[in-house]
Scaffold this motif. Structure first.
Motif, short mmCIF file in Angstrom:
data_model
loop_
_atom_site.label_atom_id
_atom_site.label_comp_id
_atom_site.label_asym_id
_atom_site.label_seq_id
_atom_site.Cartn_x
_atom_site.Cartn_y
_atom_site.Cartn_z
N ALA A 21 0.81 -1.22 0.00
CA ALA A 21 0.00 0.00 0.00
C ALA A 21 0.84 1.27 0.00
O ALA A 21 0.61 2.17 -0.81
N ALA A 22 1.80 1.37 0.88
CA ALA A 22 2.58 2.60 1.00
C ALA A 22 3.31 2.92 -0.30
O ALA A 22 3.31 4.06 -0.77
N GLU A 23 3.95 1.91 -0.88
CA GLU A 23 4.71 2.13 -2.11
C GLU A 23 3.81 2.55 -3.27
O GLU A 23 4.15 3.44 -4.06
N ILE A 24 2.64 1.92 -3.38
CA ILE A 24 1.73 2.20 -4.49
C ILE A 24 1.09 3.58 -4.33
O ILE A 24 0.98 4.35 -5.30
N ILE A 25 0.67 3.92 -3.13
CA ILE A 25 -0.07 5.16 -2.89
C ILE A 25 0.84 6.38 -2.96
O ILE A 25 0.44 7.44 -3.46
N ASN A 26 2.06 6.26 -2.50
CA ASN A 26 2.97 7.40 -2.40
C ASN A 26 3.18 8.10 -3.75
O ASN A 26 3.32 7.44 -4.78
N GLY A 27 3.18 9.43 -3.72
CA GLY A 27 3.49 10.20 -4.92
C GLY A 27 2.30 10.65 -5.74
O GLY A 27 2.47 11.38 -6.72
N HIS A 28 1.10 10.24 -5.36
CA HIS A 28 -0.09 10.64 -6.10
C HIS A 28 -0.67 11.94 -5.53
O HIS A 28 -0.47 12.27 -4.37
#
Length: 226
Positions: A106-113
């Motif tokens: 979750a953290a890796e996918i969500i980060n940066g949006h």
């Protein structure tokens, strides 16, 4: 400004339209809600869309899921979304992730949006999504559907709306009982996208700390303060 986006003008300025090309939106779920979200965001000209879903299409999706057809049954929903958007708007970079959102990714996918769109069908993953959206300080637009009914709200870091509304109960949504027609996902997704655009451009009044309750059977729409 490309001719493709001319009809977006007047509701948005040229500068606002161009700014959308620099934005990055995450759509979690590529089914009923997600397919409409991805399509509308791409047609608006959101520059980068990440679409995540670990599921594949089956025949029961054909009544409502925009990206499904009789030829892609059994194919991964996220990968179909990428191929579809390549035909709709090749200017958009769509990153497809064939996986389910969980604690490990979750953290890796969500980060940066810039914004997260909820197109999920279970509460545990929704609460997980809100948790990481809060930690990473990213606004999230929640949408849910069931039969004739829908819900939308916009959640900013610190709001913890879902934790206040959903305490215990079934993990699966009430759509298991009320069904999923073709029109409710399209309507709820459209309202979610309008919230995304307002977040990204700073225009209008958001559904923040307000829960929009949609009843298409009686055509009643009520905003409830949270």
């Amino acid at each position: 400004m490309q001719k493709r986006y001319i009809k977006n003008e007047n509701m948005l300025s040229r500068e606002e339209n161009l700014s959308l090309r620099e934005k990055k939106v995450l759509v979690v779920g590529c089914g009923g809600l997600g397919g409409h979200l991805i399509e509308q965001l791409a047609r608006l000209g959101i520059g980068h869309i990440t679409a995540i879903d670990g599921d594949v299409f089956d025949e029961s999706n054909l009544n409502r899921q925009l990206l499904s057809n009789v030829k892609n049954i059994g194919q991964p929903k996220a990968l179909v979304a990428k191929e579809h958007i390549g035909h709709v708007n090749p200017d958009v970079k769509l990153t497809a992730i064939h996986a389910f959102l969980d604690e490990s990714n979750a953290a890796e996918i969500i980060n940066g949006h810039d914004v997260i769109c909820d197109a999920l069908d279970n509460m545990s993953t929704r609460l997980l999504l809100q948790k990481y959206a809060q930690e990473l300080k990213i606004p999230m637009v929640y949408g849910a559907i069931a039969g004739w009914y829908g819900q939308v709200t916009t959640i900013f870091p610190g709001d913890n709306i879902l934790g206040s509304i959903y305490q215990g109960g079934s993990n699966k949504g009430i759509e298991q009982e009320l069904g999923n027609p073709s029109f409710t996902p399209a309507l709820v997704a459209s309202i979610e996208v309008s919230e995304v655009v307002k977040i990204l451009t700073g225009k209008g009044q958001l559904l923040r700390n307000r829960f929009l309750m949609i009843n298409t059977l009686d055509q009643e729409y009520e905003g409830v303060d949270i």
